[in-house]
Design an enzyme around this catalytic site. Structure first.
Site, PDB file in Angstrom:
ATOM      1  N   LYS A 115       0.820  -1.208   0.000  1.00  0.00           N
ATOM      2  CA  LYS A 115       0.000   0.000   0.000  1.00  0.00           C
ATOM      3  C   LYS A 115       0.850   1.253   0.000  1.00  0.00           C
ATOM      4  O   LYS A 115       0.478   2.266  -0.590  1.00  0.00           O
ATOM      5  CB  LYS A 115      -0.954   0.006   1.204  1.00  0.00           C
ATOM      6  N   LYS A 197      -3.548 -10.147  -7.269  1.00  0.00           N
ATOM      7  CA  LYS A 197      -4.821 -10.417  -6.593  1.00  0.00           C
ATOM      8  C   LYS A 197      -5.935  -9.548  -7.179  1.00  0.00           C
ATOM      9  O   LYS A 197      -5.685  -8.394  -7.523  1.00  0.00           O
ATOM     10  CB  LYS A 197      -4.608 -10.064  -5.114  1.00  0.00           C
ATOM     11  N   LYS A 200     -10.301  -4.470  -4.925  1.00  0.00           N
ATOM     12  CA  LYS A 200     -11.320  -3.419  -5.025  1.00  0.00           C
ATOM     13  C   LYS A 200     -10.769  -2.195  -5.738  1.00  0.00           C
ATOM     14  O   LYS A 200     -11.507  -1.440  -6.335  1.00  0.00           O
ATOM     15  CB  LYS A 200     -11.730  -2.962  -3.620  1.00  0.00           C
TER      16      LYS A 200
HETATM   17  P1  TYM Z   1     -10.348  -6.404   2.732  1.00  0.00           P
HETATM   18  O1  TYM Z   1     -11.447  -5.432   2.837  1.00  0.00           O
HETATM   19  O2  TYM Z   1      -9.162  -6.041   1.875  1.00  0.00           O
HETATM   20  O3  TYM Z   1     -10.881  -7.786   2.212  1.00  0.00           O
HETATM   21  C1  TYM Z   1     -12.006  -8.406   2.825  1.00  0.00           C
HETATM   22  C2  TYM Z   1     -11.874  -9.910   2.849  1.00  0.00           C
HETATM   23  O4  TYM Z   1     -11.839 -10.426   1.514  1.00  0.00           O
HETATM   24  C3  TYM Z   1     -10.666 -11.190   1.303  1.00  0.00           C
HETATM   25  N1  TYM Z   1     -10.225 -10.952  -0.076  1.00  0.00           N
HETATM   26  C4  TYM Z   1      -9.984 -11.915  -0.972  1.00  0.00           C
HETATM   27  N2  TYM Z   1     -10.083 -13.250  -0.880  1.00  0.00           N
HETATM   28  C5  TYM Z   1      -9.774 -13.957  -1.993  1.00  0.00           C
HETATM   29  N3  TYM Z   1      -9.366 -13.397  -3.158  1.00  0.00           N
HETATM   30  C6  TYM Z   1      -9.248 -12.066  -3.277  1.00  0.00           C
HETATM   31  N4  TYM Z   1      -8.849 -11.540  -4.431  1.00  0.00           N
HETATM   32  C7  TYM Z   1      -9.565 -11.258  -2.153  1.00  0.00           C
HETATM   33  N5  TYM Z   1      -9.587  -9.917  -1.932  1.00  0.00           N
HETATM   34  C8  TYM Z   1      -9.992  -9.747  -0.651  1.00  0.00           C
HETATM   35  C9  TYM Z   1      -9.670 -10.659   2.333  1.00  0.00           C
HETATM   36  O5  TYM Z   1      -8.659 -11.593   2.619  1.00  0.00           O
HETATM   37  C10 TYM Z   1     -10.563 -10.382   3.499  1.00  0.00           C
HETATM   38  O6  TYM Z   1     -10.823 -11.567   4.238  1.00  0.00           O
HETATM   39  N6  TYM Z   1      -8.129  -5.540   7.111  1.00  0.00           N
HETATM   40  C11 TYM Z   1      -9.170  -6.306   6.447  1.00  0.00           C
HETATM   41  C12 TYM Z   1     -10.548  -6.024   7.028  1.00  0.00           C
HETATM   42  C13 TYM Z   1     -10.602  -6.233   8.488  1.00  0.00           C
HETATM   43  C14 TYM Z   1     -10.698  -7.478   9.179  1.00  0.00           C
HETATM   44  C15 TYM Z   1     -10.692  -7.160  10.555  1.00  0.00           C
HETATM   45  C16 TYM Z   1     -10.786  -8.813   8.748  1.00  0.00           C
HETATM   46  C17 TYM Z   1     -10.537  -5.249   9.424  1.00  0.00           C
HETATM   47  N7  TYM Z   1     -10.606  -5.802  10.662  1.00  0.00           N
HETATM   48  C18 TYM Z   1     -10.769  -8.151  11.554  1.00  0.00           C
HETATM   49  C19 TYM Z   1     -10.850  -9.815   9.740  1.00  0.00           C
HETATM   50  C20 TYM Z   1     -10.845  -9.480  11.098  1.00  0.00           C
HETATM   51  C21 TYM Z   1      -9.191  -5.927   4.982  1.00  0.00           C
HETATM   52  O7  TYM Z   1      -8.695  -4.896   4.602  1.00  0.00           O
HETATM   53  O8  TYM Z   1      -9.849  -6.816   4.173  1.00  0.00           O
END
Ligand code: TYM
Length: 335
Positions: A115, A197, A200
């Site tokens: 990032k 990957k 978003k």
């Molecule tokens: P975030 O918002 O980037 O992604 C949300 C969830 O989706 C999964 N993910 C994917 N899985 C498979 N293939 C992909 N291309 C893909 N893109 C995203 C991520 O692994 C995630 O599980 N920091 C976290 C959000 C968060 C969180 C937490 C998660 C904040 N607090 C506490 C678990 C527990 C995040 O930015 O995920």
């Protein structure tokens, strides 16, 4: 009597519209476990501001994400659905845990490195300490399991290090959480760049599929998906040499529940020309009810408000118990 069910928790940042990656890597697995666990799922809006957002868009995405959670099968009667900033204990415990995470370990976080490279003009402190807030999100609810995609596993590992460090000083304050990464769908790749990957923050034209995309757009994305330049042109699972095909197989396996062997048999002798639209159609059918239900729910703002208010109330109650315990342990005078 106290609830005896195991606890599960996870969240998603509303920084972009939800992708097929987040659905298959995360939400799909959450919905399948609602009966077995006491579940907490939230919109991680505090995390979202580590990058700049248009405020109105962030509000829209937060509400849309809640509607999508419900449309994906997270019944608000059975799951606690809430907005992170509505439960102030997250920010408070986040600060405490900042003081129990080391500069060196935060510097090693892959997401921080990625990032900062992408947002070179805005490498703020929040981006760096973000995993401490994520550890707070998790530890407030004393969960047994934290289901995440592959890219978030390192952050859950950091939360585990913090538990060990904190409990080592103060006794059994936090439960040790286990990350749960699904066997299939944990890392959905970009359709035109299967080495990165699906994210978003990708542009529409760069191989990303959104949960809310129209069927025609989804089909176009899959027809344009990069397969591989090998000569055999057969559907075979070989992530090393055929990453494009392997990614499509992951997606197809995840939405249909078929094994890789079954998929190889199904497309034996048919080549990529038949395989790509078949994956597209399976995704369209999987996302169609979710898209329709999301739209229907978004027309009922009153209902969604009721869900997130009730969710925050329940979450705050649980989070507060942990926070009070932590404050006492570290030596804060009680009010
Ligand atoms: P975030 O918002 O980037 O992604 C949300 C969830 O989706 C999964 N993910 C994917 N899985 C498979 N293939 C992909 N291309 C893909 N893109 C995203 C991520 O692994 C995630 O599980 N920091 C976290 C959000 C968060 C969180 C937490 C998660 C904040 N607090 C506490 C678990 C527990 C995040 O930015 O995920």
């Amino acid at each position: 009597m106290e609830n005896q069910k195991k606890v599960m928790l996870s969240g998603i940042k509303p920084t972009g519209d939800l992708t097929l990656g987040s659905y298959l890597g995360a939400i799909k697995n959450w919905a399948e476990r609602a009966e077995q666990y006491d579940c907490y799922y939230f919109m991680a809006d505090l995390h979202a501001i580590t990058v700049r957002n248009d405020p109105a868009t962030l509000r829209r995405r937060t509400l849309e994400q809640l509607a999508q959670y419900i449309a994906c099968g997270l019944n608000p009667e059975k799951n606690t659905l809430f907005i992170q900033s509505h439960v102030h204990q997250h920010a408070e415990l986040g600060w405490v845990l900042n003081c129990y995470a080391m500069f060196g370990e935060l510097s090693r976080m892959t997401q921080f490195k990625d990032k900062s490279a992408k947002n070179a003009d805005n490498i703020n402190g929040g981006l760096f300490t973000y995993p401490c807030l994520m550890a707070a999100d998790i530890l407030l609810y004393q969960p047994d399991v934290v289901p995440v995609g592959d890219d978030q596993k390192q952050h859950v590992e950091l939360a585990r290090n913090i538990v060990q460090r904190f409990n080592g000083v103060y006794g059994d304050v936090f439960k040790m959480p286990e990350p749960y990464v699904p066997k299939v769908g944990a890392r959905i790749m970009n359709l035109v760049d299967p080495k990165s990957k699906m994210s978003k923050s990708d542009d529409l034209d760069t191989g990303r599929v959104l949960v809310m995309d129209d069927p025609a757009v989804i089909m176009k994305q899959f027809k344009r998906a990069i397969t591989d330049s090998d000569t055999e042109k057969c559907v075979r699972y070989d992530p090393e040499n055929k990453p494009g095909v392997a990614n499509l197989m992951q997606i197809y396996a995840s939405v249909t529940g078929k094994s890789f062997e079954e998929i190889e048999k199904e497309f034996d002798g048919l080549g990529y020309g038949a395989f790509k639209p078949a994956v597209g159609e399976a995704v369209v059918e999987c996302l169609r009810p979710i898209r329709e239900e999301t739209r229907r729910l978004l027309d009922d703002k009153g209902y969604l408000e009721g869900v997130y208010r009730a969710g925050a109330e329940k979450a705050s109650y649980v989070a507060n118990k942990t926070l009070r315990k932590v404050y006492k342990k570290v030596g804060f005078l009680s009010q």
